[in-house]
Scaffold this active site. Structure first.
Site, short mmCIF file in Angstrom:
data_model
loop_
_atom_site.label_atom_id
_atom_site.label_comp_id
_atom_site.label_asym_id
_atom_site.label_seq_id
_atom_site.Cartn_x
_atom_site.Cartn_y
_atom_site.Cartn_z
N THR A 252 -6.96 1.61 10.52
CA THR A 252 -5.60 2.12 10.62
C THR A 252 -5.51 3.31 11.57
OG1 THR A 252 -5.37 1.47 8.29
CG2 THR A 252 -3.58 2.73 9.24
N ALA B 231 -2.31 -7.97 9.74
CA ALA B 231 -1.72 -9.30 9.65
C ALA B 231 -1.87 -10.07 10.94
CB ALA B 231 -0.24 -9.18 9.28
N LYS C 54 -4.76 6.44 3.12
CA LYS C 54 -5.27 6.38 4.51
C LYS C 54 -4.13 6.34 5.51
CE LYS C 54 -4.21 1.89 4.79
NZ LYS C 54 -3.35 1.19 5.77
N LYS D 99 0.85 -1.19 0.00
CA LYS D 99 0.00 0.00 0.00
C LYS D 99 0.89 1.24 0.00
CE LYS D 99 -3.68 -2.34 2.62
NZ LYS D 99 -4.46 -2.36 3.87
N SER E 162 -7.21 -4.95 7.24
CA SER E 162 -6.73 -6.33 7.41
C SER E 162 -5.37 -6.38 8.09
CB SER E 162 -6.64 -7.02 6.04
OG SER E 162 -5.96 -6.18 5.11
N VAL F 99 8.56 -1.00 8.67
CA VAL F 99 8.32 0.05 7.68
C VAL F 99 7.03 0.79 8.03
CG1 VAL F 99 7.80 0.54 5.26
CG2 VAL F 99 9.56 -1.15 5.84
#
Length: 342
Positions: free
Chosen positions: A247, A139, A190, A107, A137, A278
């Protein structure tokens, strides 16, 4: 046709999707770039660095050999950070002996070129079938089979529906969407707003502030998206408001965690270091700022976050700037288009 899958990227998301697919019974080759991490995962059957306490089943083959991971695969899943996408494609494209479907789950936007991932893929692999999977989503939750819904977008309906079938489980629902532009932009942009939500939390502000940021954030994301050719309805979906909600509100979110540190007074470098992975929103903020200028789109939240990250602006002054902007109509675009007034 037998489904053969290679996943490039042994971070949390690549590993979680490998688990999901392996639990469906597929044989998965998972390429891990770092040799020591690869060897550790082979020996312990665990990705302790990115997804601890989750055992890898036997039908996940962990490898440091990229050619092994892509050999005779009809699906290659790209799960590397967005800034590494072009480099990774260049490493494997000359080794392809077949024409797989490339599924991207990164993304982000390439900072120098301002290209979306699908545009990078088009430049490097012009004839390959491409699908992007995006949505709310984490992880950490997918790896534990916590119910999740995402969207698979492709310009080819059959390709999107094939990927939908491959990935869908009773705990992982996949919708399809033809709007690749909108799905990619929603998933990338986002992260910028999530940095802002984290900064707000770090400053000690409340739910009112975060709700305002999220609401006005999705408006400026959709404003830019429409200018770039996306369908505005996509931003009301899973890869838009859905991904934005998760998020901006979850501590699984690297972007929110980094923002919290910045709001508490940490430097950008200190914030990234504290997350230890990251933080896609940092690079994406720079790209979004440039895109807003390129397309002449007003993105005040993005501009203020850019100022905090790259120009040393005081976060409290940025909040003041946002609150004291010129008075506006909430539905300004509607007023402009229709002449609505009262």
């Amino acid at each position: 046709m037998k489904v053969t899958i290679g996943i490039l990227g042994g971070g949390s998301w690549g590993t979680a999707l490998a688990l999901l697919l392996a639990n469906k019974g597929y044989q998965v080759d998972l390429w891990v770039r770092d040799v020591s991490q690869c060897n550790y995962m082979k020996e312990t059957r665990e990705n302790k660095k990115y997804l601890p306490n989750i055992k890898l089943p036997d039908n996940i083959n962990v490898t440091n050999d990229m050619e092994e991971a892509i050999y005779r695969k009809n699906i290659i899943l790209l799960a590397v950070p967005s800034h590494a996408v072009r480099e990774t494609i260049r490493k494997f494209k000359m080794k392809l002996r077949q024409q797989p479907i490339l599924v991207n789950v990164a993304k982000g936007i390439e900072t120098d070129t301002l290209l979306r991932i699908s545009e990078i893929v088009k430049q490097e692999l012009p004839d390959i079938e491409y699908t992007v999977i995006s949505g709310p989503s984490h992880a950490e939750e997918v790896s534990k089979s916590i119910p999740t819904a995402v969207v698979a977008a492709s310009v080819n309906r059959k390709t999107a529906e094939y990927i939908q079938e491959v990935f869908m489980t009773p705990r992982f629902r996949v919708y399809t969407n033809p709007d690749v532009i909108g799905v990619e932009l929603g998933g990338a942009l986002k992260n910028v707003i999530a940095l802002g939500a984290g900064i707000s939390d770090g400053l000690g502000y409340g739910d009112n502030t975060k709700a305002a940021l999220m609401n006005r954030g999705i408006i400026e994301i959709s404003r830019l998206g429409e200018k770039m050719g996306a369908n505005k309805n996509t931003f009301a979906g899973l890869s838009g408001i859905g991904d934005l909600i998760v998020t901006c509100t979850s501590l699984h979110s690297r972007n929110r965690r980094a923002g919290i540190k910045i709001g508490q007074g940490a430097s950008l470098e200190e914030a990234i270091k504290s997350v230890g992975m990251v933080v896609e929103g940092v690079r994406t903020t720079k790209a979004a700022y440039k895109l807003a200028k390129k397309y002449d789109v007003k993105m005040p939240i993005t501009e203020e976050i850019y100022g905090v990250l790259y120009e040393g602006k005081d976060v409290r002054y940025s909040v003041f700037n946002l609150m004291m902007r010129d008075k506006k109509h909430e539905m300004e675009e509607i007023v402009q288009k229709t002449g609505f007034n009262w």
